[in-house]
Motif scaffolding. Sequence first.
Motif, PDB file in Angstrom:
ATOM      1  N   TRP A  82       0.895  -1.355  -0.080  1.00 19.67           N
ATOM      2  CA  TRP A  82       0.121   0.030  -0.055  1.00 19.67           C
ATOM      3  C   TRP A  82       0.840   1.312   0.048  1.00 19.67           C
ATOM      4  CZ3 TRP A  82      -4.389  -0.053  -1.755  1.00 19.67           C
ATOM      5  CH2 TRP A  82      -5.440  -1.241  -1.767  1.00 19.67           C
ATOM      6  N   SER A  83       2.163   1.229   0.606  1.00 18.44           N
ATOM      7  CA  SER A  83       3.053   2.280   0.297  1.00 18.44           C
ATOM      8  C   SER A  83       3.313   2.439  -0.985  1.00 18.44           C
ATOM      9  CB  SER A  83       4.236   1.964   1.344  1.00 18.44           C
ATOM     10  OG  SER A  83       5.067   3.212   1.195  1.00 18.44           O
ATOM     11  N   ALA A  84       3.571   1.613  -1.631  1.00 21.87           N
ATOM     12  CA  ALA A  84       3.978   1.657  -3.294  1.00 21.87           C
ATOM     13  C   ALA A  84       2.536   2.436  -3.937  1.00 21.87           C
ATOM     14  CB  ALA A  84       4.510   0.323  -3.924  1.00 21.87           C
ATOM     15  N   VAL A  85       1.805   1.753  -3.574  1.00 21.59           N
ATOM     16  CA  VAL A  85       0.222   2.022  -4.335  1.00 21.59           C
ATOM     17  C   VAL A  85      -0.156   3.553  -4.063  1.00 21.59           C
ATOM     18  CG1 VAL A  85      -2.126   2.010  -4.090  1.00 21.59           C
ATOM     19  CG2 VAL A  85      -0.755   0.030  -4.336  1.00 21.59           C
ATOM     20  N   PHE A  86       0.140   4.155  -2.729  1.00 20.38           N
ATOM     21  CA  PHE A  86      -0.128   5.425  -2.374  1.00 20.38           C
ATOM     22  C   PHE A  86       0.914   6.421  -2.889  1.00 20.38           C
ATOM     23  CE2 PHE A  86      -3.615   3.534  -0.149  1.00 20.38           C
ATOM     24  CZ  PHE A  86      -4.812   4.345  -0.528  1.00 20.38           C
ATOM     25  N   SER A  87       2.243   5.904  -3.040  1.00 22.52           N
ATOM     26  CA  SER A  87       3.161   6.678  -3.752  1.00 22.52           C
ATOM     27  C   SER A  87       3.058   7.067  -5.169  1.00 22.52           C
ATOM     28  CB  SER A  87       4.475   6.086  -3.585  1.00 22.52           C
ATOM     29  OG  SER A  87       5.609   6.809  -4.101  1.00 22.52           O
ATOM     30  N   PHE A  88       2.414   5.972  -5.767  1.00 24.14           N
ATOM     31  CA  PHE A  88       2.071   5.920  -7.166  1.00 24.14           C
ATOM     32  C   PHE A  88       0.877   6.930  -7.439  1.00 24.14           C
ATOM     33  CE2 PHE A  88      -0.617   4.492 -10.972  1.00 24.14           C
ATOM     34  CZ  PHE A  88       0.509   4.789 -11.883  1.00 24.14           C
ATOM     35  N   LEU A 130      -6.305  15.137  -1.885  1.00 22.43           N
ATOM     36  CA  LEU A 130      -6.391  15.370  -0.317  1.00 22.43           C
ATOM     37  C   LEU A 130      -6.215  14.159   0.372  1.00 22.43           C
ATOM     38  CD1 LEU A 130      -8.644  18.468   0.078  1.00 22.43           C
ATOM     39  CD2 LEU A 130      -6.190  18.392   0.404  1.00 22.43           C
ATOM     40  N   VAL A 131      -7.209  13.054  -0.046  1.00 18.85           N
ATOM     41  CA  VAL A 131      -7.449  11.755   0.834  1.00 18.85           C
ATOM     42  C   VAL A 131      -5.979  11.033   0.474  1.00 18.85           C
ATOM     43  CG1 VAL A 131      -8.209   9.634   0.594  1.00 18.85           C
ATOM     44  CG2 VAL A 131      -9.767  11.668   0.499  1.00 18.85           C
ATOM     45  N   VAL A 132      -5.380  11.067  -0.602  1.00 23.00           N
ATOM     46  CA  VAL A 132      -4.353  10.368  -0.892  1.00 23.00           C
ATOM     47  C   VAL A 132      -2.921  11.055   0.068  1.00 23.00           C
ATOM     48  CG1 VAL A 132      -2.268   9.930  -2.545  1.00 23.00           C
ATOM     49  CG2 VAL A 132      -4.806   9.428  -3.200  1.00 23.00           C
ATOM     50  N   TYR A 133      -2.906  12.405  -0.135  1.00 24.03           N
ATOM     51  CA  TYR A 133      -1.953  13.044   0.693  1.00 24.03           C
ATOM     52  C   TYR A 133      -1.938  12.895   2.274  1.00 24.03           C
ATOM     53  CZ  TYR A 133       0.543  16.871   2.903  1.00 24.03           C
ATOM     54  OH  TYR A 133       1.334  17.494   3.877  1.00 24.03           O
ATOM     55  N   GLN A 134      -3.361  12.879   2.879  1.00 23.49           N
ATOM     56  CA  GLN A 134      -3.446  12.750   3.923  1.00 23.49           C
ATOM     57  C   GLN A 134      -3.005  11.217   4.494  1.00 23.49           C
ATOM     58  OE1 GLN A 134      -3.818  14.689   6.250  1.00 23.49           O
ATOM     59  NE2 GLN A 134      -4.387  16.639   5.065  1.00 23.49           N
ATOM     60  N   LEU A 149       0.275   7.355   7.493  1.00 20.04           N
ATOM     61  CA  LEU A 149       0.822   6.180   7.291  1.00 20.04           C
ATOM     62  C   LEU A 149       2.058   5.785   6.615  1.00 20.04           C
ATOM     63  CD1 LEU A 149      -2.730   4.226   6.615  1.00 20.04           C
ATOM     64  CD2 LEU A 149      -1.750   4.488   8.728  1.00 20.04           C
ATOM     65  N   PHE A 150       2.478   6.364   5.556  1.00 16.95           N
ATOM     66  CA  PHE A 150       3.450   5.900   4.850  1.00 16.95           C
ATOM     67  C   PHE A 150       4.713   7.002   4.750  1.00 16.95           C
ATOM     68  CE2 PHE A 150      -0.452   4.201   2.574  1.00 16.95           C
ATOM     69  CZ  PHE A 150      -0.127   2.762   3.485  1.00 16.95           C
ATOM     70  N   ASP A 151       4.466   8.274   4.892  1.00 19.80           N
ATOM     71  CA  ASP A 151       5.833   9.114   4.690  1.00 19.80           C
ATOM     72  C   ASP A 151       7.012   8.722   5.485  1.00 19.80           C
ATOM     73  OD1 ASP A 151       4.706  10.454   2.541  1.00 19.80           O
ATOM     74  OD2 ASP A 151       4.023  12.159   3.750  1.00 19.80           O
ATOM     75  N   GLU A 152       6.556   8.448   6.914  1.00 21.74           N
ATOM     76  CA  GLU A 152       7.549   8.135   7.900  1.00 21.74           C
ATOM     77  C   GLU A 152       8.078   6.929   7.878  1.00 21.74           C
ATOM     78  OE1 GLU A 152       8.154   8.108  12.722  1.00 21.74           O
ATOM     79  OE2 GLU A 152       6.183   8.155  11.888  1.00 21.74           O
ATOM     80  N   TYR A 153       7.489   5.969   7.169  1.00 23.27           N
ATOM     81  CA  TYR A 153       7.858   4.685   6.895  1.00 23.27           C
ATOM     82  C   TYR A 153       8.742   4.480   5.651  1.00 23.27           C
ATOM     83  CZ  TYR A 153       7.329  -0.268   5.345  1.00 23.27           C
ATOM     84  OH  TYR A 153       7.647  -1.640   4.897  1.00 23.27           O
ATOM     85  N   SER A 196     -19.656   9.993   3.123  1.00 19.20           N
ATOM     86  CA  SER A 196     -19.589   9.342   4.289  1.00 19.20           C
ATOM     87  C   SER A 196     -18.341   8.602   4.418  1.00 19.20           C
ATOM     88  CB  SER A 196     -20.652   8.276   4.491  1.00 19.20           C
ATOM     89  OG  SER A 196     -20.716   7.740   5.627  1.00 19.20           O
ATOM     90  N   PHE A 197     -17.675   8.134   3.460  1.00 14.96           N
ATOM     91  CA  PHE A 197     -16.464   7.543   3.573  1.00 14.96           C
ATOM     92  C   PHE A 197     -15.360   8.590   3.897  1.00 14.96           C
ATOM     93  CE2 PHE A 197     -12.274   6.286   1.794  1.00 14.96           C
ATOM     94  CZ  PHE A 197     -12.071   4.958   2.478  1.00 14.96           C
ATOM     95  N   VAL A 198     -15.244   9.603   3.149  1.00 14.41           N
ATOM     96  CA  VAL A 198     -14.401  10.543   3.187  1.00 14.41           C
ATOM     97  C   VAL A 198     -14.551  11.350   4.728  1.00 14.41           C
ATOM     98  CG1 VAL A 198     -13.556  12.828   2.382  1.00 14.41           C
ATOM     99  CG2 VAL A 198     -14.126  11.146   0.722  1.00 14.41           C
ATOM    100  N   GLY A 199     -15.754  11.371   5.129  1.00 10.06           N
ATOM    101  CA  GLY A 199     -15.901  12.048   6.362  1.00 10.06           C
ATOM    102  C   GLY A 199     -15.257  11.205   7.523  1.00 10.06           C
ATOM    103  N   ILE A 200     -15.411  10.011   7.383  1.00  6.24           N
ATOM    104  CA  ILE A 200     -14.986   8.884   8.278  1.00  6.24           C
ATOM    105  C   ILE A 200     -13.518   8.910   8.421  1.00  6.24           C
ATOM    106  CG2 ILE A 200     -14.602   6.449   8.975  1.00  6.24           C
ATOM    107  CD1 ILE A 200     -17.309   6.023   8.115  1.00  6.24           C
ATOM    108  N   PHE A 201     -12.882   9.042   7.224  1.00  8.25           N
ATOM    109  CA  PHE A 201     -11.461   8.904   7.250  1.00  8.25           C
ATOM    110  C   PHE A 201     -11.106  10.590   7.674  1.00  8.25           C
ATOM    111  CE2 PHE A 201      -7.744  10.622   4.586  1.00  8.25           C
ATOM    112  CZ  PHE A 201      -6.682   9.871   4.930  1.00  8.25           C
ATOM    113  N   MET A 202     -11.535  11.691   7.322  1.00 10.35           N
ATOM    114  CA  MET A 202     -10.845  12.886   7.745  1.00 10.35           C
ATOM    115  C   MET A 202     -11.039  13.256   9.247  1.00 10.35           C
ATOM    116  SD  MET A 202      -9.411  14.429   4.932  1.00 10.35           S
ATOM    117  CE  MET A 202      -9.148  16.115   5.446  1.00 10.35           C
ATOM    118  N   THR A 203     -12.287  12.761   9.718  1.00 11.34           N
ATOM    119  CA  THR A 203     -12.769  12.999  10.983  1.00 11.34           C
ATOM    120  C   THR A 203     -11.952  12.089  11.915  1.00 11.34           C
ATOM    121  OG1 THR A 203     -14.700  13.948  10.316  1.00 11.34           O
ATOM    122  CG2 THR A 203     -14.706  13.549  12.578  1.00 11.34           C
TER     123      THR A 203
END
Length: 215
Positions: free
Chosen positions: A10-16, A84-88, A93-97, A185-192
């Motif tokens: 998932w780190s590779a997926v979201f980096s892409f 924004l969702v990808v960045y957050q 989860l992944f930048d520090e990793y 609703s999904f974005v709201g759960i994630f962001m909040t």
Amino acid sequence: MKDTWIVDFWSAVFSFLARFSIFAIIRLLFRSRTATYGFVEWYVTIQTLIALVTFAIASYRYGEPTNTLLLVMVVYGVFRVFELVVYQLNVLLFDEYRAFRQGKEYKVRSFRRLVLLLLHNYFEVLCWFGVFYTFFYRSGDIVLPDSQIEFFTIFRECLLMMVSFGPESTQATNPVGVVILTVHSFVGIFMTVMVLARFLALLPAPVSHDEMDNR
């Protein structure tokens, strides 16, 4: 030998996925000017203002038919919410990793700065979904409550969806409307729950005059 692969995958997926963003395009065009904290802050602030102004204009007399300009801004807003969702997710989860895997030191500029930028992003997402609601109301895919103050009524519906994951009066009239409300609703759960709660907890607590509080 590693016996796990899920984080690397998932780190590779979201980096892409991070490459497909408006900011990534700007960085390619103006690489030397985008490598500062100040530029990022200006970028976030301008994007928030764009979303707010677009929402204010779109919600004015929102009972009128859709038009090409509103459709263009909806497409732009979809890209921004995706970005924004990808960045957050990367920050959470992944930048520090990735930095650890590369043997680099990972530090944020400031927790207060990070939370303020996150609040900008949160407000921007609210405004973009307000734009989406007005567009799909005009196209007949959702039903909005009648009101004389359209902007605040729609904003309140979006805010309720973000914090309680269900609007008060907005309803879907067909599958397209169901998708819009589900994604919100999904974005709201994630962001909040995941992002905002996580980074608010990182803010340093003020020192108290009561010595027991400082233990």
